[in-house]
Each structure stands twice: as structure tokens, then as C-alpha cells.
Write a protein that holds these residues in place. Structure first.
Motif, PDB file in Angstrom:
ATOM      1  N   ARG A 117     -18.271  50.219 130.877  1.00  0.00           N
ATOM      2  CA  ARG A 117     -18.476  51.343 130.407  1.00  0.00           C
ATOM      3  C   ARG A 117     -17.505  51.780 129.261  1.00  0.00           C
ATOM      4  O   ARG A 117     -17.553  52.755 128.476  1.00  0.00           O
ATOM      5  CB  ARG A 117     -18.309  52.404 131.440  1.00  0.00           C
ATOM      6  N   TYR A 118     -16.204  51.335 129.448  1.00  0.00           N
ATOM      7  CA  TYR A 118     -15.447  51.701 128.349  1.00  0.00           C
ATOM      8  C   TYR A 118     -15.602  51.060 127.093  1.00  0.00           C
ATOM      9  O   TYR A 118     -15.592  51.682 126.082  1.00  0.00           O
ATOM     10  CB  TYR A 118     -13.906  50.864 129.094  1.00  0.00           C
ATOM     11  N   ALA A 119     -16.044  49.808 127.245  1.00  0.00           N
ATOM     12  CA  ALA A 119     -16.537  49.063 125.988  1.00  0.00           C
ATOM     13  C   ALA A 119     -17.777  49.716 125.123  1.00  0.00           C
ATOM     14  O   ALA A 119     -17.811  49.961 124.021  1.00  0.00           O
ATOM     15  CB  ALA A 119     -16.709  47.557 126.186  1.00  0.00           C
ATOM     16  N   GLY A 120     -18.675  50.189 126.087  1.00  0.00           N
ATOM     17  CA  GLY A 120     -19.758  50.591 125.654  1.00  0.00           C
ATOM     18  C   GLY A 120     -19.435  52.316 124.754  1.00  0.00           C
ATOM     19  O   GLY A 120     -19.866  52.459 124.046  1.00  0.00           O
ATOM     20  N   ARG A 121     -18.436  52.819 125.405  1.00  0.00           N
ATOM     21  CA  ARG A 121     -18.207  54.020 124.749  1.00  0.00           C
ATOM     22  C   ARG A 121     -17.337  53.813 123.390  1.00  0.00           C
ATOM     23  O   ARG A 121     -17.781  54.451 122.191  1.00  0.00           O
ATOM     24  CB  ARG A 121     -16.921  55.021 125.219  1.00  0.00           C
ATOM     25  N   VAL A 147     -11.915  51.392 112.599  1.00  0.00           N
ATOM     26  CA  VAL A 147     -10.814  51.095 113.447  1.00  0.00           C
ATOM     27  C   VAL A 147     -11.323  51.129 114.874  1.00  0.00           C
ATOM     28  O   VAL A 147     -10.728  50.060 115.766  1.00  0.00           O
ATOM     29  CB  VAL A 147      -9.575  52.155 113.539  1.00  0.00           C
ATOM     30  N   LEU A 148     -12.367  51.582 115.339  1.00  0.00           N
ATOM     31  CA  LEU A 148     -13.033  51.496 116.763  1.00  0.00           C
ATOM     32  C   LEU A 148     -13.592  50.305 116.766  1.00  0.00           C
ATOM     33  O   LEU A 148     -13.541  49.469 117.969  1.00  0.00           O
ATOM     34  CB  LEU A 148     -14.030  52.703 116.981  1.00  0.00           C
ATOM     35  N   VAL A 149     -14.016  49.626 115.964  1.00  0.00           N
ATOM     36  CA  VAL A 149     -14.575  48.216 115.995  1.00  0.00           C
ATOM     37  C   VAL A 149     -13.295  47.003 116.331  1.00  0.00           C
ATOM     38  O   VAL A 149     -13.289  46.465 117.064  1.00  0.00           O
ATOM     39  CB  VAL A 149     -15.371  47.523 114.658  1.00  0.00           C
ATOM     40  N   THR A 150     -12.227  47.501 115.458  1.00  0.00           N
ATOM     41  CA  THR A 150     -11.169  46.700 115.722  1.00  0.00           C
ATOM     42  C   THR A 150     -10.399  46.790 117.180  1.00  0.00           C
ATOM     43  O   THR A 150     -10.154  45.789 117.758  1.00  0.00           O
ATOM     44  CB  THR A 150      -9.831  47.256 114.965  1.00  0.00           C
ATOM     45  N   LEU A 151     -10.464  48.207 117.678  1.00  0.00           N
ATOM     46  CA  LEU A 151     -10.193  48.336 119.213  1.00  0.00           C
ATOM     47  C   LEU A 151     -11.109  47.609 120.282  1.00  0.00           C
ATOM     48  O   LEU A 151     -10.899  46.983 121.006  1.00  0.00           O
ATOM     49  CB  LEU A 151     -10.205  49.508 119.493  1.00  0.00           C
ATOM     50  N   LEU A 152     -12.418  47.550 119.823  1.00  0.00           N
ATOM     51  CA  LEU A 152     -13.444  46.936 120.543  1.00  0.00           C
ATOM     52  C   LEU A 152     -13.206  45.394 120.779  1.00  0.00           C
ATOM     53  O   LEU A 152     -13.072  44.843 121.850  1.00  0.00           O
ATOM     54  CB  LEU A 152     -14.807  47.194 120.022  1.00  0.00           C
ATOM     55  N   GLY A 165     -10.234  43.886 120.299  1.00  0.00           N
ATOM     56  CA  GLY A 165      -8.932  43.882 121.120  1.00  0.00           C
ATOM     57  C   GLY A 165      -9.404  43.891 122.584  1.00  0.00           C
ATOM     58  O   GLY A 165      -8.617  43.100 123.392  1.00  0.00           O
ATOM     59  N   LEU A 166     -10.330  44.745 122.676  1.00  0.00           N
ATOM     60  CA  LEU A 166     -10.676  45.131 124.208  1.00  0.00           C
ATOM     61  C   LEU A 166     -11.291  43.850 124.736  1.00  0.00           C
ATOM     62  O   LEU A 166     -10.825  43.181 125.883  1.00  0.00           O
ATOM     63  CB  LEU A 166     -11.521  46.293 124.647  1.00  0.00           C
ATOM     64  N   GLY A 167     -12.041  43.284 123.935  1.00  0.00           N
ATOM     65  CA  GLY A 167     -12.673  41.850 124.291  1.00  0.00           C
ATOM     66  C   GLY A 167     -11.778  40.801 124.366  1.00  0.00           C
ATOM     67  O   GLY A 167     -11.817  40.102 125.464  1.00  0.00           O
ATOM     68  N   LEU A 168     -10.581  40.702 123.612  1.00  0.00           N
ATOM     69  CA  LEU A 168      -9.876  39.762 123.896  1.00  0.00           C
ATOM     70  C   LEU A 168      -8.883  39.804 124.978  1.00  0.00           C
ATOM     71  O   LEU A 168      -8.692  38.887 125.596  1.00  0.00           O
ATOM     72  CB  LEU A 168      -8.843  39.669 122.635  1.00  0.00           C
ATOM     73  N   LEU A 169      -8.532  41.160 125.685  1.00  0.00           N
ATOM     74  CA  LEU A 169      -7.996  41.413 126.683  1.00  0.00           C
ATOM     75  C   LEU A 169      -8.878  40.970 127.730  1.00  0.00           C
ATOM     76  O   LEU A 169      -8.340  40.358 128.739  1.00  0.00           O
ATOM     77  CB  LEU A 169      -7.686  42.863 127.063  1.00  0.00           C
ATOM     78  N   TRP A 170      -9.926  41.338 127.794  1.00  0.00           N
ATOM     79  CA  TRP A 170     -10.955  40.724 128.962  1.00  0.00           C
ATOM     80  C   TRP A 170     -11.012  39.344 129.002  1.00  0.00           C
ATOM     81  O   TRP A 170     -11.022  38.764 130.300  1.00  0.00           O
ATOM     82  CB  TRP A 170     -12.470  41.539 128.810  1.00  0.00           C
ATOM     83  N   ALA A 171     -11.530  38.756 128.076  1.00  0.00           N
ATOM     84  CA  ALA A 171     -11.440  37.513 127.800  1.00  0.00           C
ATOM     85  C   ALA A 171     -10.418  36.648 128.446  1.00  0.00           C
ATOM     86  O   ALA A 171     -10.373  35.609 129.053  1.00  0.00           O
ATOM     87  CB  ALA A 171     -11.750  36.865 126.477  1.00  0.00           C
ATOM     88  N   GLY A 172      -8.876  37.190 128.070  1.00  0.00           N
ATOM     89  CA  GLY A 172      -7.889  36.572 128.879  1.00  0.00           C
ATOM     90  C   GLY A 172      -7.782  36.552 130.320  1.00  0.00           C
ATOM     91  O   GLY A 172      -7.004  35.618 130.823  1.00  0.00           O
ATOM     92  N   ASP A 173      -8.230  37.480 130.952  1.00  0.00           N
ATOM     93  CA  ASP A 173      -8.125  37.623 132.592  1.00  0.00           C
ATOM     94  C   ASP A 173      -9.515  36.839 132.961  1.00  0.00           C
ATOM     95  O   ASP A 173      -9.594  36.507 134.222  1.00  0.00           O
ATOM     96  CB  ASP A 173      -8.420  38.993 132.876  1.00  0.00           C
ATOM     97  N   GLN A 174     -10.669  36.401 132.010  1.00  0.00           N
ATOM     98  CA  GLN A 174     -11.879  35.817 132.661  1.00  0.00           C
ATOM     99  C   GLN A 174     -11.835  34.434 132.450  1.00  0.00           C
ATOM    100  O   GLN A 174     -12.393  33.651 133.339  1.00  0.00           O
ATOM    101  CB  GLN A 174     -13.196  36.790 132.094  1.00  0.00           C
ATOM    102  N   LEU A 175     -11.174  33.907 131.249  1.00  0.00           N
ATOM    103  CA  LEU A 175     -11.320  32.480 130.914  1.00  0.00           C
ATOM    104  C   LEU A 175     -10.253  31.821 131.600  1.00  0.00           C
ATOM    105  O   LEU A 175      -9.108  32.187 131.363  1.00  0.00           O
ATOM    106  CB  LEU A 175     -11.529  32.402 129.697  1.00  0.00           C
ATOM    107  N   ARG A 176     -10.640  30.782 132.288  1.00  0.00           N
ATOM    108  CA  ARG A 176      -9.371  30.038 133.045  1.00  0.00           C
ATOM    109  C   ARG A 176      -9.026  28.664 131.966  1.00  0.00           C
ATOM    110  O   ARG A 176      -7.991  28.532 132.170  1.00  0.00           O
ATOM    111  CB  ARG A 176      -9.877  29.503 134.352  1.00  0.00           C
ATOM    112  N   ASN A 177      -9.946  28.240 131.091  1.00  0.00           N
ATOM    113  CA  ASN A 177      -9.784  27.543 130.196  1.00  0.00           C
ATOM    114  C   ASN A 177      -8.930  28.120 129.069  1.00  0.00           C
ATOM    115  O   ASN A 177      -9.575  28.684 128.258  1.00  0.00           O
ATOM    116  CB  ASN A 177     -11.093  26.750 129.827  1.00  0.00           C
TER     117      ASN A 177
END
Length: 282
Positions: free
Chosen positions: A68-72, A94-99, A101-113
Motif C-alpha cells: 500500500r505504501y509503494a502504491g501510494r 522525486v517520488l519515482v526516486t523515493l519509490l 529507494g523503497l524498492g531497494l530497502l524491501w529487496a535488502g530484507d527479502q533477498l538472502r543472496n
């Protein structure tokens, strides 16, 4: 950690909005404003993106629904792109830039490799080169997130953009002021006290805030102002503006404050559209 006193997330958002508005006004009306006012507005604008990046990390940590956060962010990025492009061309806002960044934060917690995560980070940073704030945007977001638990982590994270952008800005400002005052002292005063409409484009070796925080259109850019005004505005943006942002973020008390998130989302495209309309009428 929550603490009494200090600045809430609401207070940081208000500061970021005020700085963003000042910076965009300085860019859109760079050739119509007195030089000293352009420099002041641009300097104050320097606090905006660091606060946005910092609050994105806070939002990621506390959100109950990342989709929902990413969707907003995606929805308002799409809406905002129209007035943004009317002012500054095809660069993503800039909202694309923030989006990203949000994706990179999520990937850091989801990707173990770690190799896979490294590839995602590189891809995100490369993609952000076509966005407002360029590659430094997601790098700042990652720095805030990775250093958040360290003492003075905010200040440490801010050192990277301060050195990377502030030092070249200082070199440019010194060169411009030296040229303006070398046997022709009135030039400096004229550029700061007035802003001729037929000003020439400044010759910069680094991105100005017009390019880093408002696209690269010379018609709506501080780069259209005289060289001294443009260079001093850029220097203030990357030094005093960043310093003010750092102080505000260090004063953050971990509290949400007033829950007016929709106001902040709506303000971004609305003020861009208003500035575009005023630029047409001017």
C-alpha cells in the motif's frame, strides 16, 4: 527511540515542504527574482530531499503494508509527472526516486543472496540516473537505513552527499565570485541585488539544485541566473541547506505528530501545477 521534545515526523514534513517550495520558486523564477533572494530560497531548499529520504526509511520501518505504501508513492508519482514534465521535461520526479529507494530497502530484507541484492542495488541506482536527484538519491536512502542504529548515523550518512556535492559547489562558487570581483566589484553587487531577465547561463561543472531537485531545464532553472547567483545558490543548497536538514533530523523524536499524510502527497503535484501556471502568466 521515542523521546519527549524534539521534532516530530509532521514537523519534518512541514520543513521539507517549505524548503521544496522555496527551491522550486527559486528555479522557476530565477531570472525574475533578486539574486540574494534566489540564493536564500535555494539554500533553504537544500533541506528537502535529505528529510524526504530520512522519512522514507522511517516509513518503511513502521508501515504495516509495504504494498500500500509503494502504491501510494507510485500513484502520486504518476499524477505528479504531468506538471513536473511541463516544468522540467522528461526527467522522472522525486517520488519515482523515493519509490526506487523503497524498492531497494524491501529487496535488502527479502533477498538472502547478497550477489542478487547487489545486482538489484546497482540496477536501482542506474535507473535513478533518469530521475530527480539522480544516483545520489537512492544512495542517500540506503545510507540512512544502514546507519540508523549507529551513534550520529544521520550525520555520518549526510557526509557523503555533503562532500560529493558540497566541495565541487564550493570550487565553482569561489571561481565565480573571484571572476565577478576581479577588478569589477560592481558586478557582484548587481548580480545579487538584481536579476536581469536576459541573464546568461552559468557554466557549472556540477549539477545545480535545478538539475538535482528540479530537473535540467534551463528555462526553469537557477542556471538561468547570473553565474554568481547560481553558484552561491548551489553552494548554499549543498552546504547550509544540508546542515539545516541534518540538525532537524538529529532532533527527530520518533513521533508521528499530526496524521496529515494525504495533505503532503497532494501538495506535491498541486504546487507544481500552480508554479507552471504562474510561469505561463509571468
Amino acid at each position: 527511540m521515542r523521546q519527549s521534545g524534539g521534532v516530530s515526523a509532521f514537523g519534518l514534513k512541514v520543513a521539507a515542504i517549505a524548503g521544496m517550495t522555496c527551491n522550486h520558486v527559486a528555479n522557476v523564477f530565477a531570472t525574475a527574482m533578486p539574486g540574494w533572494l534566489t540564493v536564500a530560497f535555494c539554500t533553504f531548499g537544500g533541506l528537502t530531499f535529505p528529510i524526504m529520504a530520512f522519512l522514507l526509511c522511517e516509513g518503511y520501518r513502521h508501515t504495516s503494508n509495504i504494498r500500500r505504501y509503494a502504491g501510494r508513492l507510485a500513484a502520486f508519482a504518476l499524477v505528479s509527472q504531468i506538471p513536473y514534465s511541463l516544468l522540467w521535461g522528461a526527467t522522472a520526479n522525486v517520488l519515482v526516486t523515493l519509490l526506487i529507494g523503497l524498492g531497494l530497502l524491501w529487496a535488502g530484507d527479502q533477498l538472502r543472496n547478497r550477489i542478487a541484492y547487489g545486482a538489484v542495488v546497482v540496477g536501482g541506482i542506474v535507473l535513478s540516473a533518469w530521475c530527480d536527484w539522480g544516483i545520489i538519491g537512492p544512495i542517500m536512502i540506503l545510507l540512512f537505513h544502514s546507519l540508523r542504529q549507529r551513534p550520529h548515523g544521520v550525520a555520518l550518512a549526510m557526509l557523503v552527499p555533503l562532500l560529493a556535492l558540497g566541495l565541487p559547489a564550493l570550487q565553482w562558487a569561489v571561481a565565480e565570485v573571484s571572476t565577478a570581483t576581479n577588478g569589477t566589484e560592481p558586478i557582484l553587487a548587481e548580480q545579487l541585488m538584481g536579476a536581469p531577465k536576459n541573464a546568461t547561463i552559468g557554466d557549472a561543472s556540477i549539477e545545480s539544485p535545478a538539475q538535482a531537485d528540479a530537473g535540467a531545464s534551463e528555462s526553469h532553472s537557477i542556471m538561468a541566473a547570473p553565474g554568481t547567483t547560481a553558484s552561491l545558490g548551489t553552494l548554499g543548497y549543498y552546504t547550509l541547506g544540508f546542515a539545516l536538514a541534518t540538525l532537524l533530523m538529529l532532533a527527530y523524536n520518533g513521533q508521528r505528530g499530526r496524521p496529515l499524510k494525504w495533505l503532503f502527497y497532494c501538495y506535491y503535484p498541486a504546487h507544481l501545477l500552480a508554479l507552471w501556471g504562474l510561469s505561463i502568466l509571468w
